[in-house]
Each structure stands twice: as C-alpha cells, then as structure tokens.
Write a protein that holds these residues in place. Sequence first.
Motif, PDB file in Angstrom:
ATOM      1  N   LYS A 174      19.260  31.695  31.281  1.00 19.93           N
ATOM      2  CA  LYS A 174      20.685  31.447  31.099  1.00 19.93           C
ATOM      3  C   LYS A 174      21.053  31.712  29.648  1.00 19.93           C
ATOM      4  O   LYS A 174      20.319  31.373  28.728  1.00 19.93           O
ATOM      5  CB  LYS A 174      21.024  29.999  31.467  1.00 19.93           C
ATOM      6  CG  LYS A 174      22.511  29.688  31.478  1.00 19.93           C
ATOM      7  CD  LYS A 174      22.767  28.185  31.629  1.00 19.93           C
ATOM      8  CE  LYS A 174      22.212  27.642  32.920  1.00 19.93           C
ATOM      9  NZ  LYS A 174      22.568  26.199  33.093  1.00 19.93           N
ATOM     10  N   LEU A 175      22.208  32.320  29.451  1.00 20.72           N
ATOM     11  CA  LEU A 175      22.696  32.623  28.115  1.00 20.72           C
ATOM     12  C   LEU A 175      23.841  31.680  27.754  1.00 20.72           C
ATOM     13  O   LEU A 175      24.483  31.091  28.624  1.00 20.72           O
ATOM     14  CB  LEU A 175      23.175  34.071  28.026  1.00 20.72           C
ATOM     15  CG  LEU A 175      22.180  35.147  28.471  1.00 20.72           C
ATOM     16  CD1 LEU A 175      22.822  36.514  28.391  1.00 20.72           C
ATOM     17  CD2 LEU A 175      20.917  35.093  27.628  1.00 20.72           C
ATOM     18  N   SER A 176      24.102  31.571  26.472  1.00 16.59           N
ATOM     19  CA  SER A 176      25.205  30.737  25.992  1.00 16.59           C
ATOM     20  C   SER A 176      25.880  31.439  24.832  1.00 16.59           C
ATOM     21  O   SER A 176      25.212  32.018  23.967  1.00 16.59           O
ATOM     22  CB  SER A 176      24.684  29.368  25.536  1.00 16.59           C
ATOM     23  OG  SER A 176      25.734  28.597  24.977  1.00 16.59           O
ATOM     24  N   ALA A 177      27.205  31.394  24.830  1.00 13.86           N
ATOM     25  CA  ALA A 177      27.964  32.051  23.773  1.00 13.86           C
ATOM     26  C   ALA A 177      29.282  31.322  23.592  1.00 13.86           C
ATOM     27  O   ALA A 177      29.711  30.552  24.461  1.00 13.86           O
ATOM     28  CB  ALA A 177      28.206  33.515  24.123  1.00 13.86           C
ATOM     29  N   PRO A 178      29.966  31.535  22.470  1.00 14.78           N
ATOM     30  CA  PRO A 178      31.284  30.917  22.284  1.00 14.78           C
ATOM     31  C   PRO A 178      32.244  31.329  23.396  1.00 14.78           C
ATOM     32  O   PRO A 178      32.210  32.475  23.862  1.00 14.78           O
ATOM     33  CB  PRO A 178      31.741  31.456  20.924  1.00 14.78           C
ATOM     34  CG  PRO A 178      30.475  31.803  20.205  1.00 14.78           C
ATOM     35  CD  PRO A 178      29.529  32.267  21.265  1.00 14.78           C
ATOM     36  N   ARG A 179      33.092  30.431  23.795  1.00 14.54           N
ATOM     37  CA  ARG A 179      34.040  30.700  24.883  1.00 14.54           C
ATOM     38  C   ARG A 179      34.954  31.882  24.555  1.00 14.54           C
ATOM     39  O   ARG A 179      35.420  32.579  25.453  1.00 14.54           O
ATOM     40  CB  ARG A 179      34.903  29.462  25.146  1.00 14.54           C
ATOM     41  CG  ARG A 179      34.164  28.314  25.794  1.00 14.54           C
ATOM     42  CD  ARG A 179      35.034  27.050  25.805  1.00 14.54           C
ATOM     43  NE  ARG A 179      36.385  27.309  26.298  1.00 14.54           N
ATOM     44  CZ  ARG A 179      36.735  27.258  27.574  1.00 14.54           C
ATOM     45  NH1 ARG A 179      35.819  26.963  28.486  1.00 14.54           N
ATOM     46  NH2 ARG A 179      37.969  27.502  27.950  1.00 14.54           N
ATOM     47  N   ILE A 180      35.227  32.098  23.273  1.00  9.95           N
ATOM     48  CA  ILE A 180      36.169  33.154  22.904  1.00  9.95           C
ATOM     49  C   ILE A 180      35.495  34.511  22.740  1.00  9.95           C
ATOM     50  O   ILE A 180      36.151  35.493  22.396  1.00  9.95           O
ATOM     51  CB  ILE A 180      36.929  32.797  21.611  1.00  9.95           C
ATOM     52  CG1 ILE A 180      35.977  32.691  20.416  1.00  9.95           C
ATOM     53  CG2 ILE A 180      37.714  31.518  21.788  1.00  9.95           C
ATOM     54  CD1 ILE A 180      36.702  32.494  19.095  1.00  9.95           C
ATOM     55  N   LEU A 181      34.180  34.567  22.995  1.00 10.26           N
ATOM     56  CA  LEU A 181      33.456  35.823  22.849  1.00 10.26           C
ATOM     57  C   LEU A 181      34.043  36.889  23.767  1.00 10.26           C
ATOM     58  O   LEU A 181      34.304  36.645  24.953  1.00 10.26           O
ATOM     59  CB  LEU A 181      31.975  35.616  23.181  1.00 10.26           C
ATOM     60  CG  LEU A 181      31.070  36.799  22.845  1.00 10.26           C
ATOM     61  CD1 LEU A 181      30.734  36.801  21.373  1.00 10.26           C
ATOM     62  CD2 LEU A 181      29.804  36.746  23.682  1.00 10.26           C
ATOM     63  N   ARG A 182      34.258  38.085  23.232  1.00 10.69           N
ATOM     64  CA  ARG A 182      34.847  39.186  23.996  1.00 10.69           C
ATOM     65  C   ARG A 182      33.781  39.936  24.792  1.00 10.69           C
ATOM     66  O   ARG A 182      32.617  40.031  24.387  1.00 10.69           O
ATOM     67  CB  ARG A 182      35.558  40.152  23.050  1.00 10.69           C
ATOM     68  CG  ARG A 182      36.681  39.517  22.256  1.00 10.69           C
ATOM     69  CD  ARG A 182      37.892  39.250  23.141  1.00 10.69           C
ATOM     70  NE  ARG A 182      38.927  38.533  22.436  1.00 10.69           N
ATOM     71  CZ  ARG A 182      39.792  39.086  21.599  1.00 10.69           C
ATOM     72  NH1 ARG A 182      39.711  40.379  21.338  1.00 10.69           N
ATOM     73  NH2 ARG A 182      40.721  38.358  21.020  1.00 10.69           N
ATOM     74  N   ILE A 183      34.202  40.512  25.904  1.00  9.61           N
ATOM     75  CA  ILE A 183      33.283  41.236  26.783  1.00  9.61           C
ATOM     76  C   ILE A 183      32.688  42.450  26.077  1.00  9.61           C
ATOM     77  O   ILE A 183      31.532  42.817  26.316  1.00  9.61           O
ATOM     78  CB  ILE A 183      34.011  41.652  28.081  1.00  9.61           C
ATOM     79  CG1 ILE A 183      34.360  40.404  28.908  1.00  9.61           C
ATOM     80  CG2 ILE A 183      33.161  42.606  28.903  1.00  9.61           C
ATOM     81  CD1 ILE A 183      33.165  39.569  29.320  1.00  9.61           C
TER      82      ILE A 183
END
Length: 763
Positions: free
Chosen positions: A656-665
């Motif tokens: 599973k990965l995790s990143a900031p919610r605002i990260l762009r595709i």
Amino acid sequence: MHRVGSAGNTSNSTRPRKEKRITYVLNDSDNTKHCAGVNCLAVLKSPSDSCDYLFTGSRDGTLKRWSLGEDEASCSGTFESHIDWVNDVVLAGNTLVSCSSDTTLKTWNCLSGGTCTRTLRQHSDYVICLAAAEKNSNIIASGGLGGEVFIWDIEAAFSPIAKSADLVEDESSNGIISSGNSGMPITSLRSINSNNIVSAQSSISHGYSPIAAKGHKESVYALAMSDNGSLLVSGGTEKVIRVWDPRTGSKNMKLRGHTDNIRALLLDSTGRYCLSGSSDSMIRLWDLGQQRCVHSYAVHTDSVWALASTPTFSHVYSGGRDLSLYLTDLSTRESILLCTKEHPILQMALQDDSIWVATTDSSVHRWPAEGRNPQKAFQKGGSFLAGNLSFTRARACLEGSTPVPVYREPSLTIPGIPGIVQHEILNNRRQVLTKDTDGSVKLWEITKGVVVQDYGQVSFEEKKEELFETVSIPAWFTMDTRLGSLSVHLDTPQCFSAEMYAVDLHVSGASEDQKINLAQETLRGLLAHWLAKRRQRPGSHASANGDVPSGKDASVRNLPHTRLDVDDVGENHNLVLPAFEFSTVSPPSIITEGSQGGPWRKKITDLEGTEDEKDIPWWCLDCVLNGRMPPRENTKCSFYLHPCEGSNAQVLTQGKLSAPRILRIHKVVNYVMDKLVPDKPLDSGSTDGTFGLGLGGGPMPFSSIDDGSFHSGLKSWQKRKPSIEILCNNQVLSPEMSLATVRAYIWKKPEDLVLNYRVVQTR
C-alpha cells in the motif's frame, strides 16, 4: 423572533467546543449602510440649532448614527461590538444603550467615534427590548427570551472602586465581566489604553447586580417605563401585561385582555395610561389606575409590532406585519392609513412632523406624520372609525373597503445594501456564490474578502452548476449569512485541514511542491494589521520570525512545531501572500474571544496590537506568531498502484502506498515512469523493492510517497520511453486531478483507493 445560533457561535452541533472560535465577517464596499433589516430606531433632538441625530440598530450586528438635515441624512458613525442582531436601542441622556441576541447590553457615548464603553451581561438568552426613563437617565430596563426583566442603575453599576492597577490588569484584560463578578473601575481601566478593544469596554463594578423583576414564565418582547422611572410595564408571549415598581422589582398588577403575544408597549408621561400592541392585531388602551382596558382599536389586519405616540398621548402611530402605518385618534377612534410599505414594520420614532420607520429591509424611511398637529393628517380625507373587535377590520379588508394611503412616497430614504440570503460554498473551498435580497448573484473570494464577479440578476442554481468543479478539498471553514453578510467561522483543528500548492495560488517564486495551508495564511491576512501595530509598540521585542520571547505574550502555549513547508523562518515567515490580502477599504470584522471575558467584534484595521491571549484565541496567536499548527489528521491518502488487468506492464509494488491528499496524478505518472525505466536509478527505492520517501518519524508499515519523490517533468532520457495513463474504476484520470478528487468523485468507496496504470504508447 426565531432562536437561531449567533454569528459568534454558529454550527450544526450543540456540542461545546474545546477551543474558542474565530469568525470574520466580510463587509460590503459601502460600510456606511446597513446590510440587513433595521430592528430599532432612536432620535436624539439637538438642544441647539445643530442637527438632530438618528440612531439605527440592525440585524447586521451594528448601530449607525445619522446626521439629519432637511432633505438628507449622512452616516456620521458606526458602532460595532455586538456579535449578533441588535434588537433595541434607547437613549439615556447622551448615553446610547443597545441590546442584542448575543445576550448583552452595551453602552456607547452617542456622539463619540463608536467605541463601546460598557458591556452588561446578565441575561441567559436573546435580549429583545429596552426601556428608559426620560427624566432619569440612570435607569434602564431590559427584557428577553429567557423571561427575565432586569432594571439597571447605570451610575451605580459603574461607580469607581479603589483597586490597584496591577490587580486591574490581572483580573480583566478585556473589560467584559458579567455582573456580580469581580470588575474594575472605569478610571483604572481607561488608564491602560483608552482606544484598545481590551480596555474600551468598561466592566461592572464589583458586587453590583441589577434588580430582577421576577414573574414572567415566558419570553418578554415589550417594555415601557414612565418618565420618572417609577413605573415599568412588560409584555410577551404570556399575553398579559405586568406592571412593576422598577425601584424594587415588585409586581403591582397584571392586566389581561390580549389573546396573543404582546409586541409593543407605551406609557404616557404620567404613567397612568398604557398602550399595547399585540399579535392578535389589536391595540388596547389601559387605565392603570382602574386596572382595566378602557378602549380597544381594531385598525390592523395582522400583528401589531410597533407603536409611537404624539407628545400629548392623544394619537398613536401603529405598524406591523400587515405592512401598514396607521394614525389613530385615541379619543374619537378615528383612524387613517398614512402609508403602506413593502416590508413588515418593526419600530418607529417621531421627529417633529415626521416619523422614521424601520422594517425588515435594510433601508430606513421618513414619512410625513404631522406629529405636532396630527389633525392635519385627517383633513386629507380617507379616515375610518376603528372597530373594537379584531375581526371587523379583517372582514372590512376582505370586503374591499381597504383604505387608501395618504402618502405614496417617503419624504426621505436612507438606503441600505441588499442582504445576502443564500450562499453556496464552491468545491475549491476559497470561493462562495451568494444571492442577495435584490436577486443579484455574486462570487466572493473569502481568503481576500472581496467580490471577484458580479453576475447581476441571474439564476442562482444555473450559475452554481456552471461553476461546479470536480475537485475535492477538505471543508476547512463553516459559514452563515445571519447578519446579512458572509460570516466565516474557523475552528481548530478542523480549519487547518486544507492545503493547496503554492503555484495554484500564483505565489511568485514558489516551487512546484510547496504547499500552502489555507487557514494559516488566512489568519495571517486577518491579523496583519494587528501584527504590524504590535511590532511598532514601544518595548516590543518580537524576533524576526515573530516568536514571542517573554512576558505575558509568552503565555501562548508551547506546542511542537508542526508547520509544513517552512522554507524560511526569517522575516518572510509573516509576509502575507497576495491571495490572502484583505481589503483595507472595506476590511472584514473579527468576532472572537480569548481566555477572559466574552466575545467581541472589531474591524481588523482597528485592532491596536495590544490584544493578547486574553482577547484572541491562543491557537490563532500561536499560528500567526510562531507558525505553529495543531497536529492534523487525514492529510494523507492511502492507495494501491497496480497494472491494468490484462496489461503486460511490470508489477511495481504489492504494498500500500501513501501520499498527500493534494498530490496530482501527473506525479503518480512520473513515479511509475521512474519505476519502469531499468537504466534510471531510483531516487528513493531500495534493493528489496520497498520505497519510503521519508516524511520523517521512523519506518512506516507501507510505502509513503512525498511530493519530492516525483520529477516535475520528463527528462531527455524519458522522452524515448513509454507513456503512461493512470486509471481508476476503468476511467482514465486527468493528470491535474488530485488523489482526494479521485477518491471523492471516481472511486466513491470507503476502502483504500486502487489506481491502475498502463502503457499507451512507446516513443
């Protein structure tokens, strides 16, 4: 009067908040006008040849003073301190007294610049009505929805007592203390700083409590007092008039006759006769000596909300819910319709031969009234005899015998601003669409407090659909329009949940990965004037980054530094970004409270720089001065990244990965590109295939992707490599979408987000 949460305490939850809220009210560009209904009026007659003054109290939470000319009225002062509707106002000599739905009474020097001099706290609910003794300016009575009636001796309440200056400052920095609690003398308080919001509102002297007139079991809507202050009458939803001795608070009598809520009361100068207006549409004249109703007047076809009498008490002006203003001769019962309005009449005030009328509209009108010789009005014809039963007027109206108004147009109008009655927070969480009472639709930028687009009278729903964006940003504020304007509420820690990339806010020189916290920058914009004045204070030793080194300001709690993306802790730390600069022409007003006293309201440009944690919530100061924010939840988005079904693409990770919610595709695309290129060393990979790009805080149970783990564009070696598409639920995602947007509008499931990638072409 509907019981609605005040602007200073509005939310859908009745659950008490652990921390104080800060609210800012966006003001229209023309601050000399009311933007909501006018609840009350008072006229100050000039003893000399100088102009008279009209005072108006509005549902926008402010009072205004108008200098009256022959054919004009100009705003000469705004009185701002109440945080909710101003419901009534009276003059006690040169002291203006107002009451509000914020449960307080406030006193003002009526000819001053608008500084509140005293705040009286005793009521448990909205304060609806006031009464003053014309010949005894010290006596004021107040009544409200809590069924309480209090009689205040202004002079006794604020008589100085000996107290040291040190004790004064320790006890109450903001000068607002409920009656019966410890307080301070006016002289000591003013010696601290007469212009300060902290010191401008003098507190009640130690041990003083107003006289309580106990007897009402329900809401009180009307009060009247005799000229010498020896008699007080009250009425409300109990449908009875109670008569009191205001010197002791004892009940003298109870008068029955009305069949609905009593909304207006008048006493003649002797205190013998009383006029009452009721929601049963009747006006009644009472002889208090005989303790009975001597006349009933069926003039209106709906609730009577306002009464005003001629100086001799021979005629009465009445208005109310039926939009009509009548003049009635109390002895002959002859009545005449002076004018009709477009809005219900709330209160009236006589000025010589004219009468000022306040309604649920933001404008105030002056009509001819022949107050010094009311018989002149009847000479114009169109009068009728008032019946003594309420249904007689209603029946006459139905039969088509409605009287014709004597006057078609007012002699003078003080225009108001259309109030906001509808709003919609757009998905970008920075703009709000509003509709006012005139039907005009506008787009507001709430982080700057300005209108960015006026669409005119268009369909609100159609414009809302037109402005819809497929974007997901956390709800970092709440909002209401109870004051006729936009009130934006910030609560910690929820308000710190929204971030944006600095480049999206057009921040000059910002890197692509730099993030901006919307609440933090908004607070900096709101308190920029406060901070500038604070630094100018003699003896101010704030460090370059705004930290508080010592003294009473050091009481701001010492929390761990959690601000993200602080690239510079020097002077730039407190610079206000252009996207968060509030107007100084029409600055917003702050509504908040600190650790002592009650809530207050003031324009951001009027802050003195001396306010501290006793006046402003500590978390606001900690954020603005020290750049600290509370720990936040849900700033990350967990997701899986798998090849599309049937694709020959390499499996990059099983975890599973995790990143900031605002990260762009497009950053996810770059990440996949990095992984798929065999001859390109992975910036942050490890030999075992797991990758954690360190957000700090030790190892994580699954991979964590940070903004810095992606390249902003394709390198030369990448241009010959595969082009990647990212999908969710078999839908190709726009590169500009954020993970939060994908989860909200594409994935739409509570489970962790699943993204797929595929190679679409080879260059």
